[in-house]
Design a protein around this motif. Structure first.
Motif, PDB file in Angstrom:
ATOM      1  N   ASN A   1       0.703  -1.066   0.024  1.00 33.23           N
ATOM      2  CA  ASN A   1       0.129  -0.078   0.036  1.00 33.23           C
ATOM      3  C   ASN A   1       0.856   1.203  -0.122  1.00 33.23           C
ATOM      4  O   ASN A   1       2.143   1.270  -0.129  1.00 33.23           O
ATOM      5  N   ALA A   2       0.200   2.421   0.235  1.00 36.33           N
ATOM      6  CA  ALA A   2       0.920   3.789   0.024  1.00 36.33           C
ATOM      7  C   ALA A   2       1.960   3.623   1.175  1.00 36.33           C
ATOM      8  O   ALA A   2       3.126   4.366   0.941  1.00 36.33           O
ATOM      9  N   ASN A   3       1.491   3.348   2.377  1.00 33.76           N
ATOM     10  CA  ASN A   3       2.641   3.543   3.383  1.00 33.76           C
ATOM     11  C   ASN A   3       3.905   2.439   3.211  1.00 33.76           C
ATOM     12  O   ASN A   3       5.045   2.798   3.494  1.00 33.76           O
ATOM     13  N   ALA A   4       3.652   1.384   2.594  1.00 35.97           N
ATOM     14  CA  ALA A   4       4.726   0.424   2.178  1.00 35.97           C
ATOM     15  C   ALA A   4       5.853   1.063   1.143  1.00 35.97           C
ATOM     16  O   ALA A   4       6.983   1.145   1.209  1.00 35.97           O
ATOM     17  N   ARG A   5       4.928   1.955   0.163  1.00 36.88           N
ATOM     18  CA  ARG A   5       5.943   2.591  -0.588  1.00 36.88           C
ATOM     19  C   ARG A   5       6.653   3.634  -0.054  1.00 36.88           C
ATOM     20  O   ARG A   5       7.872   4.115  -0.433  1.00 36.88           O
ATOM     21  N   ARG A   6       6.012   4.429   0.756  1.00 41.38           N
ATOM     22  CA  ARG A   6       6.651   5.608   1.482  1.00 41.38           C
ATOM     23  C   ARG A   6       7.884   4.863   2.167  1.00 41.38           C
ATOM     24  O   ARG A   6       8.919   5.647   2.358  1.00 41.38           O
ATOM     25  N   THR A   7       7.904   3.626   2.777  1.00 41.15           N
ATOM     26  CA  THR A   7       8.900   3.109   3.849  1.00 41.15           C
ATOM     27  C   THR A   7       9.849   3.060   2.621  1.00 41.15           C
ATOM     28  O   THR A   7      11.178   3.269   2.993  1.00 41.15           O
ATOM     29  N   ALA A   8       9.693   2.246   1.947  1.00 38.49           N
ATOM     30  CA  ALA A   8      10.682   1.924   0.562  1.00 38.49           C
ATOM     31  C   ALA A   8      11.539   3.452  -0.008  1.00 38.49           C
ATOM     32  O   ALA A   8      12.583   3.385  -0.149  1.00 38.49           O
ATOM     33  N   TRP A   9      10.638   4.223  -0.223  1.00 40.51           N
ATOM     34  CA  TRP A   9      11.264   5.543  -0.707  1.00 40.51           C
ATOM     35  C   TRP A   9      11.870   6.253   0.368  1.00 40.51           C
ATOM     36  O   TRP A   9      13.034   6.692   0.141  1.00 40.51           O
ATOM     37  N   GLY A  10      11.594   6.126   1.444  1.00 40.32           N
ATOM     38  CA  GLY A  10      12.021   6.775   3.017  1.00 40.32           C
ATOM     39  C   GLY A  10      13.521   6.058   2.886  1.00 40.32           C
ATOM     40  O   GLY A  10      14.595   6.863   3.109  1.00 40.32           O
ATOM     41  N   HIS A  11      13.752   4.797   2.676  1.00 36.46           N
ATOM     42  CA  HIS A  11      15.058   4.195   2.815  1.00 36.46           C
ATOM     43  C   HIS A  11      15.925   4.591   1.377  1.00 36.46           C
ATOM     44  O   HIS A  11      17.059   4.905   1.759  1.00 36.46           O
ATOM     45  N   THR A  12      15.033   4.568   0.267  1.00 38.60           N
ATOM     46  CA  THR A  12      16.007   4.923  -0.833  1.00 38.60           C
ATOM     47  C   THR A  12      16.480   6.292  -0.711  1.00 38.60           C
ATOM     48  O   THR A  12      17.761   6.768  -1.099  1.00 38.60           O
ATOM     49  N   LEU A  13      15.784   7.293  -0.447  1.00 42.82           N
ATOM     50  CA  LEU A  13      16.059   8.811  -0.276  1.00 42.82           C
ATOM     51  C   LEU A  13      17.062   9.112   0.713  1.00 42.82           C
ATOM     52  O   LEU A  13      17.781  10.040   0.686  1.00 42.82           O
ATOM     53  N   TYR A  14      16.657   8.273   1.893  1.00 52.20           N
ATOM     54  CA  TYR A  14      17.785   8.483   2.946  1.00 52.20           C
ATOM     55  C   TYR A  14      19.140   8.255   2.673  1.00 52.20           C
ATOM     56  O   TYR A  14      20.077   9.076   2.944  1.00 52.20           O
ATOM     57  N   ASN A  15      19.401   7.170   1.780  1.00 55.76           N
ATOM     58  CA  ASN A  15      20.762   6.894   1.436  1.00 55.76           C
ATOM     59  C   ASN A  15      21.312   7.805   0.287  1.00 55.76           C
ATOM     60  O   ASN A  15      22.508   8.065   0.222  1.00 55.76           O
ATOM     61  N   VAL A  16      20.268   8.171  -0.484  1.00 54.23           N
ATOM     62  CA  VAL A  16      20.729   9.122  -1.445  1.00 54.23           C
ATOM     63  C   VAL A  16      21.130  10.379  -1.115  1.00 54.23           C
ATOM     64  O   VAL A  16      22.148  10.940  -1.353  1.00 54.23           O
ATOM     65  N   PHE A  17      20.266  10.719  -0.086  1.00 53.61           N
ATOM     66  CA  PHE A  17      20.489  12.459   0.428  1.00 53.61           C
ATOM     67  C   PHE A  17      22.078  12.044   1.185  1.00 53.61           C
ATOM     68  O   PHE A  17      22.826  12.986   1.075  1.00 53.61           O
TER      69      PHE A  17
END
Length: 550
Positions: free
Chosen positions: A237-253
């Motif tokens: 769901n949307a929260n699962a996608r937010r978690t995955a993007w949170g992980h990705t953007l955290y590392n990218v930043f």
């Protein structure tokens, strides 16, 4: 050259397989511990951060923990702030493997690879206890990891003599964007940042790359490890996608910020390494750069997590979701029985709460004859029917996995519990049908009959509340209260039926209204029986223990 190529292929395969086997063995051995740690989360991002660090240090796979976290969020087991704390910690916990590799080069731990592998095999082969067998598997993985490193290490002289490799890494890997992209691709392919950091150490030991180039590769590793979580979130769901993007953007930043201050970051790595190590080699510097990068990223993001979560909600929009229609069961968790059974328990709680709403609505329909309640009850009954089908399928899928004895005990109790919820819903639909007859026939209940139904409703809802409470957290006092209420409801039903016969003999109510009243009482008693059965499962089976008859 042939020996070099075969050594690279075999050594890399052993390294990756060893890291994977070690993580799998530790994960299985610590399954119950992971569950206890999970239930200790309080919603505090900082505590979630420490939990993420600890759990990943135990299972040695940030990818597995991140995928699990995506599943937890999707199933409503944790909120996004908690998930981000877990991810910050997981990135740090996984660096322990790299530190072990660096330690092995310095103290020649690779020389004990074969004995450790042999001991692990012996434990795994001989042991009957599953937890001990899993520890044996973890030791085998540990041995394979070091054996892979030993084989790769043996190829260093050949690597040093190769002008082609030296030219490639000197000319290209030292270019920041190329180094980062190489790290991303390598880690995305093998799904293990620990394995690729190990390969970077070998290149460093061979003198093919310097510390700056190694750091660029390490930065790419941290982005590449996000690919698996992104793939896992596609069905969530949307929260699962937010978690995955949170992980990705955290590392990218984190990578972008480190890139901007790379000279300063290099100085920090050198200072910390030389402060704690008297005579460090390049593998220690590389391992420390991996740990320091993730530590500094966490220190930077922890204070701003609230704002970061708000940002994730803005960039990942959700379609409208009905709370009651939102399934908590996630296929991502199926291979983690500890997590999937916890999600199933939460789904049972959701089913009980829907049932509670249905009971309130149907009693309101009886008292006030409000036709709007019929549609609401019908909608909820449909949700419960669909829930039963999906829940049963999910539990059957869990039962196909390798379960502990405790987990196997929970499976039939879970299925029986959802069936009891569904049967209660069917009873409520029967009461709706009876109430419609009452309304259509203009058959009023006496004031005494309404008071008796209200008394029955109050006790049934109280029993349901105790059952929900002990489903959330095992509570012997709630079990005692459920037993008392079951006996009380049986006595009330018997008493109210006798009272009805007395009113009928005195001419205080009609025969037709009386028949409907008796049938409603009977259905309510059966609903209480279904709730009682679920309550008794919370005493033992739903918490993984065999039934104690006391």
């Amino acid at each position: 050259m042939e020996e070099l190529i075969f050594g690279l292929i075999g050594g890399t395969a052993l390294l990756m397989y060893g890291v994977d086997m070690m993580g799998e063995g530790l994960e299985k051995a610590s399954g119950e511990t992971m569950k206890k740690i999970l239930t200790a989360l309080t919603g505090n991002t900082l505590s979630a951060f420490f939990v993420g660090t600890l759990v990943t240090a135990i299972v040695q796979s940030s990818t597995a923990i991140t995928v699990l976290t995506v599943g937890f969020v999707n199933s409503g087991l944790m909120n996004l702030s908690q998930a981000m704390g877990i991810i910050y910690g997981a990135n740090i916990g996984t660096t322990i493997t790299a530190q072990l590799m660096a330690f092995s080069f310095k103290f020649k731990l690779t020389d004990i690879a074969l004995p450790v592998l042999g001991i692990g095999f012996g434990i795994n082969y001989i042991a009957k206890n599953k937890k001990i067998k899993n520890i044996g598997q973890a030791l085998m993985g540990f041995g394979m990891m070091f054996l892979g490193l030993k084989i790769l290490n043996g190829g260093i002289p050949y690597l040093q003599q190769s002008e082609t490799l030296r030219h490639f890494f000197t000319e290209y890997a030292s270019i920041p964007i190329v180094g980062v992209l190489l790290g991303i691709v390598a880690t995305a392919l093998v799904h293990s940042s620990a394995a690729t950091v190990g390969l970077v150490m070998i290149l460093g030991q061979a003198g093919l790359i310097d510390l700056r180039s190694a750091i660029y590769l390490m930065l790419g590793d941290n982005i590449g490890t996000c690919v698996t979580a992104q793939m896992a979130s596609l069905t969530g769901n949307a929260n699962a996608r937010r978690t995955a993007w949170g992980h990705t953007l955290y590392n990218v930043f984190g990578v972008l910020l480190t890139w901007l201050v790379i000279p300063l970051f290099l100085k920090i790595v050198v200072f910390v390494t030389e402060y704690f190590h008297a005579d460090p080699d390049i593998s220690v510097y590389i391992a420390n750069s991996h740990t320091i990068f993730n530590l500094l990223s966490a220190v930077l993001f922890l204070p701003i997590t609230r704002y970061y979560v708000d940002f994730l909600y803005k960039i990942v929009r959700s379609k409208s979701e009905k709370v009651n229609g939102k399934a908590l069961l996630n296929k991502l968790l199926l291979d983690k029985p500890v997590a999937s059974l916890e999600a199933a328990r939460n789904e049972l709680i959701r089913g009980m709460e829907i049932l509670k709403t249905m009971i309130k609505d149907v009693m309101e329909l009886i008292y006030n004859e409000d036709p709007k309640k019929v549609a609401a009850i019908s909608d909820n009954e449909y949700i419960i029917n669909e829930m039963q089908k999906e829940f049963t399928t999910y539990i059957v899928e869990i039962s196909k996995r390798e379960l502990t004895e405790s987990q196997s005990t929970m499976v039939p109790a879970m299925i029986s519990s959802i069936n009891n919820i569904e049967r209660s819903g069917d009873r409520i639909i029967e009461i709706v049908s009876l109430t419609n007859k009452k309304i259509d026939g203009r058959l009023p209940f006496s004031h005494m009959a309404i008071e008796e139904l209200q008394e029955l409703e109050k006790n049934i809802l109280e029993m349901l509340d105790y059952t929900i409470s002990t489903l959330r957290k095992r509570d012997p006092k709630s079990i005692v209260n459920i037993k008392k209420l079951e006996n009380k409801i049986d006595e009330l039903c018997e008493s109210f039926q006798q009272n009805h016969l007395d009113r009928l003999n005195k001419g205080q109510c009609s025969i037709d209204a009386g028949v409907i009243y008796i049938d409603i009482i009977s259905h309510l008693e059966r609903i209480a029986d279904h709730i009682y059965k679920i309550g008794m499962y919370t005493k033992d089976e739903l918490f993984g223990e065999k039934r104690k008859y006391n």
